[in-house]
Scaffold this motif. Structure first.
Motif, PDB file in Angstrom:
ATOM      1  N   THR A  25       0.842  -1.188   0.000  1.00 61.35           N
ATOM      2  CA  THR A  25       0.000   0.000   0.000  1.00 61.35           C
ATOM      3  C   THR A  25       0.886   1.250   0.000  1.00 61.35           C
ATOM      4  OG1 THR A  25      -0.095   0.046   2.420  1.00 61.35           O
ATOM      5  CG2 THR A  25      -1.810  -1.207   1.273  1.00 61.35           C
ATOM      6  N   PRO A  26       0.354   2.369  -0.480  1.00 61.68           N
ATOM      7  CA  PRO A  26       1.165   3.583  -0.583  1.00 61.68           C
ATOM      8  C   PRO A  26       1.749   4.071   0.740  1.00 61.68           C
ATOM      9  CG  PRO A  26      -0.847   3.795  -1.851  1.00 61.68           C
ATOM     10  CD  PRO A  26      -0.982   2.539  -1.048  1.00 61.68           C
ATOM     11  N   ASP A  27       1.046   3.819   1.845  1.00 62.15           N
ATOM     12  CA  ASP A  27       1.519   4.314   3.135  1.00 62.15           C
ATOM     13  C   ASP A  27       2.280   3.254   3.924  1.00 62.15           C
ATOM     14  OD1 ASP A  27      -0.621   2.671   3.551  1.00 62.15           O
ATOM     15  OD2 ASP A  27      -1.651   3.995   4.973  1.00 62.15           O
ATOM     16  N   THR A  60      10.089   5.879  -3.457  1.00 67.95           N
ATOM     17  CA  THR A  60      10.527   7.167  -2.927  1.00 67.95           C
ATOM     18  C   THR A  60      11.124   6.929  -1.550  1.00 67.95           C
ATOM     19  OG1 THR A  60       8.782   8.358  -4.102  1.00 67.95           O
ATOM     20  CG2 THR A  60       9.817   9.484  -2.250  1.00 67.95           C
ATOM     21  N   ARG A  70       6.187   4.795  -4.924  1.00 67.28           N
ATOM     22  CA  ARG A  70       5.986   6.150  -5.423  1.00 67.28           C
ATOM     23  C   ARG A  70       4.554   6.356  -5.897  1.00 67.28           C
ATOM     24  NH1 ARG A  70       9.684   9.346  -9.891  1.00 67.28           N
ATOM     25  NH2 ARG A  70       8.458  11.283  -9.896  1.00 67.28           N
ATOM     26  N   GLN A  71       3.984   7.486  -5.519  1.00 67.12           N
ATOM     27  CA  GLN A  71       2.661   7.866  -5.992  1.00 67.12           C
ATOM     28  C   GLN A  71       2.822   8.781  -7.200  1.00 67.12           C
ATOM     29  OE1 GLN A  71      -0.373   6.540  -4.418  1.00 67.12           O
ATOM     30  NE2 GLN A  71       1.442   5.283  -4.129  1.00 67.12           N
ATOM     31  N   LEU A  72       2.281   8.375  -8.317  1.00 68.57           N
ATOM     32  CA  LEU A  72       2.501   9.109  -9.554  1.00 68.57           C
ATOM     33  C   LEU A  72       1.557  10.306  -9.683  1.00 68.57           C
ATOM     34  CD1 LEU A  72       3.005   6.141 -12.045  1.00 68.57           C
ATOM     35  CD2 LEU A  72       4.715   7.418 -10.764  1.00 68.57           C
ATOM     36  N   SER A  73       2.125  11.430 -10.032  1.00 65.83           N
ATOM     37  CA  SER A  73       1.357  12.655 -10.251  1.00 65.83           C
ATOM     38  C   SER A  73       0.913  12.718 -11.714  1.00 65.83           C
ATOM     39  CB  SER A  73       2.229  13.882  -9.936  1.00 65.83           C
ATOM     40  OG  SER A  73       3.304  13.952 -10.880  1.00 65.83           O
ATOM     41  N   ASP A  76       3.953  12.919 -13.801  1.00 70.16           N
ATOM     42  CA  ASP A  76       4.588  11.606 -13.977  1.00 70.16           C
ATOM     43  C   ASP A  76       3.906  10.838 -15.099  1.00 70.16           C
ATOM     44  OD1 ASP A  76       6.503  11.782 -11.866  1.00 70.16           O
ATOM     45  OD2 ASP A  76       4.934  11.319 -10.413  1.00 70.16           O
ATOM     46  N   GLN A 161      -1.834   0.399 -11.207  1.00 70.83           N
ATOM     47  CA  GLN A 161      -2.231  -0.253  -9.959  1.00 70.83           C
ATOM     48  C   GLN A 161      -3.639   0.107  -9.532  1.00 70.83           C
ATOM     49  OE1 GLN A 161       0.180   0.179  -6.517  1.00 70.83           O
ATOM     50  NE2 GLN A 161       2.000  -0.675  -7.458  1.00 70.83           N
ATOM     51  N   LYS A 162      -3.998   1.374  -9.666  1.00 74.65           N
ATOM     52  CA  LYS A 162      -5.281   1.843  -9.143  1.00 74.65           C
ATOM     53  C   LYS A 162      -6.447   1.530 -10.060  1.00 74.65           C
ATOM     54  CE  LYS A 162      -3.174   5.713  -6.667  1.00 74.65           C
ATOM     55  NZ  LYS A 162      -3.114   7.186  -6.557  1.00 74.65           N
TER      56      LYS A 162
END
Length: 220
Positions: A25-27, A60, A70-73, A76, A161-162
């Motif tokens: 998970t991202p966190d 990251t 890494r969470q892509l913006s 990105d 992923q999402k």
């Protein structure tokens, strides 16, 4: 290959696959100790693999906090899209010059089986679609180009992923686009193959933004 390098490369590939598959998970901080136990490797190759994955844009590293997926913006996603236009457009161009391989022909045959179906297994169709892109690069007979695509492929997977599945409508459209690219390659028309690849990637990019709910930055 020295044992240390083998373990580092093995750790890199295995952690990359876990990251792209959405295992973390991202966190969730990635622990060297936890990954070493999970993969049955020493902490040194794990540490080196994490640094390499961060350098390649998949992780990251936050000092004092840990290492995270890494969470892509939007930027990105845009950059990945633009590089895909360059690399995959060239791949389609070269494949049309050199002709389709047996593996690429097989991918096209598998895609054609989906065409008459009103309802298809979206995940299966996506896997065949990714295989089509992979085989396209092999058909270029350009190892350097294929290696450049490999890292980009992982970042594209991270972006997906999402959105586990496209809609039925988008999946049918993507199948049609892949087959149009293949037809241009079989016809030996590199310019058309390249244009169709650009059109396919642009359609996929727009669908991805919509599915992810990504918002384009406002321009002044």
């Amino acid at each position: 290959m020295p044992v240390g390098l083998f373990h580092r490369d093995d750790a890199y590939i295995r952690i990359r696959d876990l990251v792209v598959s959405g295992e973390f998970t991202p966190d969730e901080p990635l622990s060297e100790r936890g990954l070493a136990g999970l993969l049955g490797l020493g902490r040194t190759p794990i540490r080196e693999a994490l640094k390499a994955l961060a350098k390649d844009g998949l992780l990251t590293i936050h000092p004092m906090r840990g290492t995270f997926v890494r969470q892509l913006s939007f930027d990105d996603l845009r950059e990945i899209h633009e590089i895909r236009l360059a690399l995959e457009g060239m791949a389609a161009y070269l494949a049309a010059i050199r002709g389709p391989t047996e593996s690429l022909l097989d991918c096209a045959a598998r895609l054609r089986k989906f065409e008459p179906l009103a309802s298809i297994d979206v995940e299966e169709a996506q896997q065949v679609g990714w295989a089509f892109h992979d085989e396209l690069f092999r058909a270029t007979a350009n190892d350097r180009l294929a290696r450049m695509y490999d890292n980009l492929r992982a970042q594209s997977g991270l972006a997906l992923q999402k959105m586990r599945q496209y809609s039925q409508q988008r999946t049918h459209q993507a199948i049609k686009e892949h087959l149009e690219i293949h037809a241009a390659i079989e016809a030996g028309d590199p310019d058309l193959a390249q244009r169709r690849m650009w059109q396919h990637l642009t359609s996929a990019f727009e669908a991805r933004l919509k599915a992810l709910g990504a918002v384009r930055p406002q321009t002044v």
